[in-house]
Design a protein around this motif. Structure first.
Motif, mmCIF file in Angstrom:
data_model
loop_
_atom_site.group_PDB
_atom_site.id
_atom_site.type_symbol
_atom_site.label_atom_id
_atom_site.label_comp_id
_atom_site.label_asym_id
_atom_site.label_seq_id
_atom_site.Cartn_x
_atom_site.Cartn_y
_atom_site.Cartn_z
ATOM 1 N N ALA A 81 0.684 -1.292 0.183
ATOM 2 C CA ALA A 81 -0.020 -0.040 -0.030
ATOM 3 C C ALA A 81 0.863 1.117 0.063
ATOM 4 C CB ALA A 81 -0.894 -0.086 1.312
ATOM 5 N N ILE A 82 1.748 1.320 0.715
ATOM 6 C CA ILE A 82 2.836 2.212 1.095
ATOM 7 C C ILE A 82 3.437 2.559 -0.541
ATOM 8 C CG2 ILE A 82 4.971 3.276 1.922
ATOM 9 C CD1 ILE A 82 3.943 1.912 4.474
ATOM 10 N N ILE A 83 3.920 1.591 -0.986
ATOM 11 C CA ILE A 83 4.512 1.738 -2.308
ATOM 12 C C ILE A 83 3.678 2.366 -3.391
ATOM 13 C CG2 ILE A 83 5.604 0.398 -4.172
ATOM 14 C CD1 ILE A 83 6.688 -1.634 -1.905
ATOM 15 N N GLN A 84 2.478 1.910 -3.374
ATOM 16 C CA GLN A 84 1.751 2.386 -4.732
ATOM 17 C C GLN A 84 0.902 3.533 -4.011
ATOM 18 O OE1 GLN A 84 -2.035 -0.050 -5.375
ATOM 19 N NE2 GLN A 84 -1.207 -1.301 -3.613
ATOM 20 N N ALA A 85 0.873 3.944 -2.787
ATOM 21 C CA ALA A 85 0.074 5.147 -2.489
ATOM 22 C C ALA A 85 1.160 6.310 -2.262
ATOM 23 C CB ALA A 85 -0.874 5.015 -1.313
ATOM 24 N N GLY A 93 4.051 9.416 -10.965
ATOM 25 C CA GLY A 93 2.671 10.077 -11.020
ATOM 26 C C GLY A 93 1.824 8.750 -10.633
ATOM 27 N N PHE A 94 0.241 9.334 -10.123
ATOM 28 C CA PHE A 94 -0.783 8.437 -10.230
ATOM 29 C C PHE A 94 -1.163 7.546 -11.333
ATOM 30 C CE2 PHE A 94 -1.254 11.180 -6.338
ATOM 31 C CZ PHE A 94 -1.782 10.189 -5.499
ATOM 32 N N ASP A 95 -1.492 6.331 -10.925
ATOM 33 C CA ASP A 95 -2.214 5.376 -12.008
ATOM 34 C C ASP A 95 -1.147 5.332 -13.138
ATOM 35 O OD1 ASP A 95 -4.071 5.013 -10.243
ATOM 36 O OD2 ASP A 95 -5.681 6.249 -11.512
ATOM 37 N N HIS A 96 -0.127 5.186 -12.768
ATOM 38 C CA HIS A 96 0.880 4.776 -13.898
ATOM 39 C C HIS A 96 0.625 3.168 -14.582
ATOM 40 C CE1 HIS A 96 4.891 3.372 -15.923
ATOM 41 N NE2 HIS A 96 4.932 4.685 -16.265
ATOM 42 N N PRO A 97 0.532 2.860 -15.598
ATOM 43 C CA PRO A 97 -0.022 1.793 -16.057
ATOM 44 C C PRO A 97 0.862 0.432 -15.394
ATOM 45 C CG PRO A 97 0.839 2.897 -18.046
ATOM 46 C CD PRO A 97 0.752 3.971 -16.952
ATOM 47 N N ALA A 98 2.161 0.531 -15.055
ATOM 48 C CA ALA A 98 2.878 -0.604 -14.559
ATOM 49 C C ALA A 98 2.705 -0.478 -13.009
ATOM 50 C CB ALA A 98 4.416 -0.335 -15.190
ATOM 51 N N THR A 99 2.222 0.241 -12.538
ATOM 52 C CA THR A 99 2.257 0.445 -10.983
ATOM 53 C C THR A 99 1.666 -1.275 -10.315
ATOM 54 O OG1 THR A 99 1.888 2.525 -10.997
ATOM 55 C CG2 THR A 99 1.413 1.417 -8.870
ATOM 56 N N TRP A 100 0.454 -1.555 -10.935
ATOM 57 C CA TRP A 100 -0.116 -2.524 -10.435
ATOM 58 C C TRP A 100 1.063 -4.085 -10.369
ATOM 59 C CZ3 TRP A 100 -1.140 -7.448 -12.216
ATOM 60 C CH2 TRP A 100 -1.243 -7.641 -13.687
ATOM 61 N N ILE A 101 1.640 -4.217 -11.349
ATOM 62 C CA ILE A 101 2.416 -5.251 -11.475
ATOM 63 C C ILE A 101 3.779 -4.954 -10.757
ATOM 64 C CG2 ILE A 101 3.605 -4.631 -13.773
ATOM 65 C CD1 ILE A 101 2.710 -8.138 -12.749
ATOM 66 N N VAL A 102 4.396 -3.782 -10.624
ATOM 67 C CA VAL A 102 5.340 -3.799 -9.754
ATOM 68 C C VAL A 102 5.349 -3.977 -8.462
ATOM 69 C CG1 VAL A 102 7.140 -2.123 -9.035
ATOM 70 C CG2 VAL A 102 6.557 -2.201 -11.744
ATOM 71 N N MET A 156 -5.664 2.968 -3.224
ATOM 72 C CA MET A 156 -4.623 1.871 -4.291
ATOM 73 C C MET A 156 -4.738 2.498 -5.623
ATOM 74 S SD MET A 156 -3.476 0.072 -1.854
ATOM 75 C CE MET A 156 -3.813 1.289 -0.722
ATOM 76 N N ASP A 157 -3.981 1.953 -6.267
ATOM 77 C CA ASP A 157 -3.689 2.318 -7.897
ATOM 78 C C ASP A 157 -5.134 1.801 -8.583
ATOM 79 O OD1 ASP A 157 -2.064 2.564 -10.384
ATOM 80 O OD2 ASP A 157 -2.864 0.479 -10.388
ATOM 81 N N SER A 158 -5.658 2.172 -9.582
ATOM 82 C CA SER A 158 -6.900 2.008 -9.967
ATOM 83 C C SER A 158 -6.701 0.640 -10.548
ATOM 84 C CB SER A 158 -7.503 2.875 -10.890
ATOM 85 O OG SER A 158 -6.622 3.176 -12.070
ATOM 86 N N THR A 159 -5.726 0.142 -11.132
ATOM 87 C CA THR A 159 -5.718 -1.131 -11.763
ATOM 88 C C THR A 159 -5.533 -2.177 -10.843
ATOM 89 O OG1 THR A 159 -4.453 0.025 -13.660
ATOM 90 C CG2 THR A 159 -4.627 -2.421 -13.695
ATOM 91 N N PHE A 160 -4.642 -1.756 -9.782
ATOM 92 C CA PHE A 160 -4.490 -2.542 -8.779
ATOM 93 C C PHE A 160 -5.734 -3.014 -8.119
ATOM 94 C CE2 PHE A 160 -3.063 -3.915 -4.527
ATOM 95 C CZ PHE A 160 -1.970 -4.550 -4.643
ATOM 96 N N GLN A 161 -6.673 -2.130 -7.820
ATOM 97 C CA GLN A 161 -7.926 -2.312 -7.372
ATOM 98 C C GLN A 161 -8.803 -3.660 -7.833
ATOM 99 O OE1 GLN A 161 -10.642 0.759 -6.766
ATOM 100 N NE2 GLN A 161 -8.953 2.215 -6.324
ATOM 101 N N LEU A 162 -8.418 -3.838 -9.165
ATOM 102 C CA LEU A 162 -9.278 -4.787 -9.723
ATOM 103 C C LEU A 162 -8.832 -6.168 -9.300
ATOM 104 C CD1 LEU A 162 -8.925 -3.721 -13.696
ATOM 105 C CD2 LEU A 162 -10.895 -3.396 -11.954
#
Lengths: 415, 260
Positions: A81-85, A93-102, A156-162
Motif C-alpha cells: 500500500a505504501i509503495i503504490q500510494a 505519477g498517479f495510476d501509472h500503467p505498470a504500478t500494479w504489477i511492480v 490504491m492504484d486503480s488497476t491494482f484495485q481490480l
C-alpha cells in the motif's frame, strides 16, 4: 462399491456439510443466503483465505505450522500500500500503467523473503515452527504498524484495485462462460486421460458409472457456479457508466450487465490448480508428504529435507503476498490491523478440509472447500445479524468439532 | 575369490556419541559375490557401523574404499551413487505414501515435462515385486495399511530395484513368516551369484551361519574378529559374541559357561 468407484468419501462428506450450511442459512436468514448477490460476495471474501489455506496444507503436512500468516499479510499489505500510494506516485505519477504489477511483484518477493527467513530458522537452526511463527506473529505485526505509524494508507492504484473484485473487478459474462467451458473440457480430459493411462499399463479401471457420475456432477457444479456469478448484475450507476463506455443505449428499465467471475476468485482457482499440481505431480510435493509421513525415511531416501521445509515456508509467504494484494485491493486501503486473526481462519480451513495436524495427510481441494465452509459460516452469521462475539464462539466450536470428527473418523478407518 | 579387489573396505572406523565409543577402530571388508555376516549383541555397534557406509551417520574418523578407491560418503545420496543400497531395520518407509512412491522415494521417475510418472513407477514396482513377493497386490494404498511382511517386501524391493553393487541388510527377515523368509534367503543367494556383495546383520545366528561366507563379530563397539564360516563352529561364534574371545583362545571352561 464406493471404494471401487474411487470417490473420496471425505470430500463427499464436506460437500454434504456445505449443502446443509447453505440451505440452513437460507431458511434461517429468510431466503437471503442463496442469492446471486450473497454468493458472489461470499466468493470474493473467501478468496484470500482459500489462497493461504492451500499453502498452509503443505506447511502442516510437513509437520510444521505457520501462526504468522495474519501478521505477514498485514506487513506485506502495508508495504504494498505504501509503495503504490506514497512512493510510486511521487516518482511516476498517479495510476501509472505498470504500478500494479511492480507492486504485486514486490509484495510476492517480500512474502517469499519473510517465508524463507522463518523456514531457515525452523529447518537449519532447529527452532520449532510453532515458536518461530509465534514470534513472527508479534514481530511482523509490529513492523507493519511502525511502517505507517498506525496510519491507514489509501487509495490504491486503480488497476491494482481490480485484483480485489469490486464492481469492475470481474471478467464479465462471456469470459465467465469461456472459463466454464474450459473447466468442463478439463474435467472430461482428465477422466479420459486417466482411463487411457490405466489401459496402457493394464491397471484396474474405474467403473464407468462412477466416471460418468463424477464427470456430470463436476460439470454441472461448474456451470451452476458460473450461472450464479452471471446472475449478479452491476449496480445501476456503474452499469450506466459501462453502457456509456461501450456506447450502448440506456433503456428505460435499466440494463442488466452481469459481473461474472471476479478476479479474486479467478486468482484463488488458479492458485488451487497450481498448488494441487505442485503437491501431487511434482517431486517437491512428494517430498513434503514423505517428510510428514516419516522424516527419517525421507532423509534416508536422500531427500534434502531441510531445504524442502524452507521451500514450503517460502511458498506460504508467496501465497500470503497474493492474499495481501487481494485484500488491500478489495478494501482499497491498508490498515495496521489488516489480517488480524487470519491465521486462525486459514489453519481452520486446512484442518476442516482434512489436513491432519500430525502431518503427512492433507489435500489442496479439501482446504479450498474448508475455506468455503468457514466463509459460509461467517457470511451466514452476518446475514442473520449474529453479534461478533457469538460469531467467534461459533467458529471456535466448529473448529474443535471438525477436528474431533476427523480424529474419530481416522481412528475408525484404522480399525 | 581372494584375488578380486574388495568391493568395500572400511578402515579404522570410529563413531562416538557424547563420549561413548559406539564404534571403536573397526575395520571390515566385503568382496564381490560374498555374504558377510555382521553379528553381536544389542548395542555392539553393528547398526552404527553400517550407517557410516549407508550415509546415515558421519564417522568421527576412518576411511572407506569402494572398489579400491577412497570414497567420501556424507549422506545417503552419496552412498546410493556409489551403488550402496540399504534395507534398514526400521524399514524407513513413509507410512502415508503407497508402495511405488516409497520404492522410488528420493529417486522418482519423471515424465519429459518434469511431472511424477506414477504409472511408470507402479509398473516398475509390479515387476520387481513379481520377483520378490508375487502375491503382493496393494500398489495403491499407503504402506501403513500393509502387513509387516508386505512392508518388508517394499523395503527389499526398493534396495533391489536400483541394481545395487553392495547391499546392506539390517535384520531383513525380522517381520517375515517362514515362507517369506525363505523367499528372501533365495533372493540373497541369487544376488550373490550375480556378484553383489551383501552385509547381513542378524540376531538369528542360524540365519547368519546358513548364508554367510565370512562372519565379523562385534562386542561393545569393537571388532572381536572376522572368521571364515567353514573354519568355525556355532559355539565358537557365540563365544566371540558373548565373551569376545577368538576361536583359538576358547577354553573348555568358557564353553561350559556358555552352555551353563
Amino acid at each position: 462399491m464406493l471404494r471401487a468407484s474411487e470417490i473420496d468419501t471425505r470430500m463427499l462428506g464436506m460437500l454434504a456439510l456445505l449443502l446443509v450450511i447453505w440451505v440452513g442459512f437460507h431458511f434461517m436468514s429468510g431466503g437471503t443466503f442463496l442469492t446471486p448477490r450473497n454468493l458472489w460476495n461470499l466468493s470474493v471474501q473467501f478468496s484470500p483465505v482459500a489462497i493461504m489455506a492451500t499453502g498452509m496444507v503443505l506447511v502442516i503436512v510437513s509437520r510444521n505450522i505457520d501462526l504468522s500468516v495474519g501478521s505477514m499479510l498485514g506487513l506485506v499489505g502495508m508495504a504494498m500500500a505504501i509503495i503504490q500510494a506514497e512512493i510510486i506516485p511521487d516518482i511516476f505519477g498517479f495510476d501509472h500503467p505498470a504500478t500494479w504489477i511492480v507492486v504485486l511483484l514486490i509484495g510476492l518477493a517480500l512474502g517469499a523473503l519473510v517465508g524463507v527467513f522463518q523456514g531457515a530458522v525452523v529447518a537449519y537452526i532447529g527452532v520449532p515452527s510453532f515458536i518461530v511463527t509465534l514470534g513472527g506473529l508479534l514481530v511482523w505485526r509490529g513492523v507493519a504498524w511502525s511502517l505507517a505509524s498506525g496510519r491507514t494508507i489509501a487509495p490504491m492504484d486503480s488497476t491494482f484495485q481490480l485484483l480485489g473484485g469490486g464492481s469492475r473487478g470481474s471478467i464479465g459474462e462471456v469470459g465467465s462462460w469461456v472459463i466454464a467451458g474450459l473447466a468442463v473440457a478439463a474435467i472430461v480430459f482428465y477422466l479420459v486421460n486417466d482411463r487411457r493411462q490405466r489401459k496402457r499399463f493394464g491397471f484396474t479401471l474405474r467403473p464407468m458409472w462412477s466416471l460418468v457420475t463424477v464427470g456430470v456432477v463436476g460439470s454441472l457444479a461448474v456451470l451452476g457456479a458460473v450461472w450464479t456469478m452471471n446472475s449478479y448484475y452491476l449496480p445501476v450507476n456503474v452499469a450506466r457508466q459501462v453502457a456509456e463506455e461501450r456506447g450502448l443505449a440506456w433503456p428505460e428499465g435499466g440494463l442488466d450487465i452481469p459481473l461474472g467471475i471476479s478476479y479474486p476468485v479467478l486468482i484463488a482457482l488458479g492458485v488451487m490448480l497450481v498448488m494441487g499440481f505442485i503437491a501431487n505431480r511434482r517431486r517437491y510435493g512428494r517430498y513434503v508428504f514423505s517428510i510428514g509421513g516419516n522424516p527419517e525415511a525421507a532423509e534416508l531416501g536422500g531427500i534434502n529435507t531441510r531445504w524442502t521445509v524452507v521451500k514450503t515456508f517460502m511458498v506460504m509467504g508467496i501465497l500470503v503476498g497474493v492474499a495481501a494484494a487481494v485484500t488491500i485491493a478489495r478494501l482499497n486501503a491498508a490498515t495496521s490491523g489488516l489480517g488480524t486473526l487470519a491465521e486462525l481462519y486459514v489453519i481452520a480451513a486446512a484442518v476442516i478440509g482434512g489436513t491432519s495436524l500430525s502431518g503427512g495427510i492433507g489435500t489442496i481441494p479439501g482446504a479450498v472447500l474448508g475455506a468455503l465452509v468457514m466463509q459460509s459460516l461467517q457470511s451466514g452469521m452476518v446475514l442473520m445479524r449474529v453479534d461478533a462475539p457469538l460469531q467467534d464462539i461459533v467458529v471456535g466450536v466448529v473448529l474443535v468439532v471438525a477436528v474431533a470428527v476427523d480424529v474419530f473418523y481416522r481412528r475408525r478407518s484404522e480399525r | 575369490m581372494t584375488d578380486s579387489p574388495p568391493l568395500v573396505e572400511m578402515k579404522n572406523m570410529n563413531v562416538t556419541f557424547g563420549g561413548v565409543h559406539a564404534v571403536e577402530d573397526v575395520s571390515i571388508d566385503l568382496r564381490p559375490g560374498e555374504i558377510l555376516g555382521l553379528v553381536g549383541g544389542n548395542g555392539a555397534g553393528k547398526s552404527t557401523l553400517i550407517k557410516t557406509l549407508s550415509g546415515a551417520q558421519k564417522p568421527d574418523s576412518g576411511q572407506i574404499f569402494i572398489n579400491g578407491n577412497p570414497a567420501t560418503i556424507d549422506n545417503p545420496r552419496d552412498a546410493k551413487a556409489l551403488g550402496v543400497e540399504t534395507i534398514y531395520q526400521t524399514l524407513a518407509l513413509a507410512e502415508n505414501i503407497d508402495a511405488p512412491g516409497n520404492m522410488f522415494l528420493g529417486r522418482e521417475l519423471v515424465t519429459r515435462l518434469g511431472t511424477l510418472d506414477d504409472s511408470a513407477m507402479e509398473d516398475a514396482s509390479r515387476r520387481v515385486m513379481g520377483r520378490l513377493n508375487p502375491k503382493f497386490e496393494n500398489f495403491k494404498t499407503p504402506v501403513t495399511s500393509l502387513s509387516g511382511g508386505q512392508r518388508q517386501s517394499v523395503a527389499i524391493a526398493r534396495a533391489v530395484h536400483f541394481n545395487a553393487r553392495i547391499l546392506i541388510m539390517d535384520e531383513p527377515t525380522a517381520a517375515l513368516g517362514p515362507a517369506e523368509t525363505e523367499q528372501v534367503r533365495e533372493l540373497m543367494r541369487q544376488l550373490k551369484r550375480e556378484g553383489i556383495g551383501i552385509i547381513l546383520i542378524s540376531h538369528d545366528i542360524h540365519d547368519v551361519f546358513d548364508l554367510s561366507d565370512r562372519i565379523s563379530v562385534m562386542l561393545q563397539g569393537r571388532l572381536v574378529g572376522t572368521v571364515n564360516r567353514e573354519d568355525v563352529t556355532m559355539d565358537e561364534v557365540l563365544a566371540m559374541i558373548i565373551v569376545g574371545k577368538q576361536p583359538g583362545e576358547l577354553t573348555s571352561t568358557d564353553l561350559a559357561d556358555l552352555h551353563g
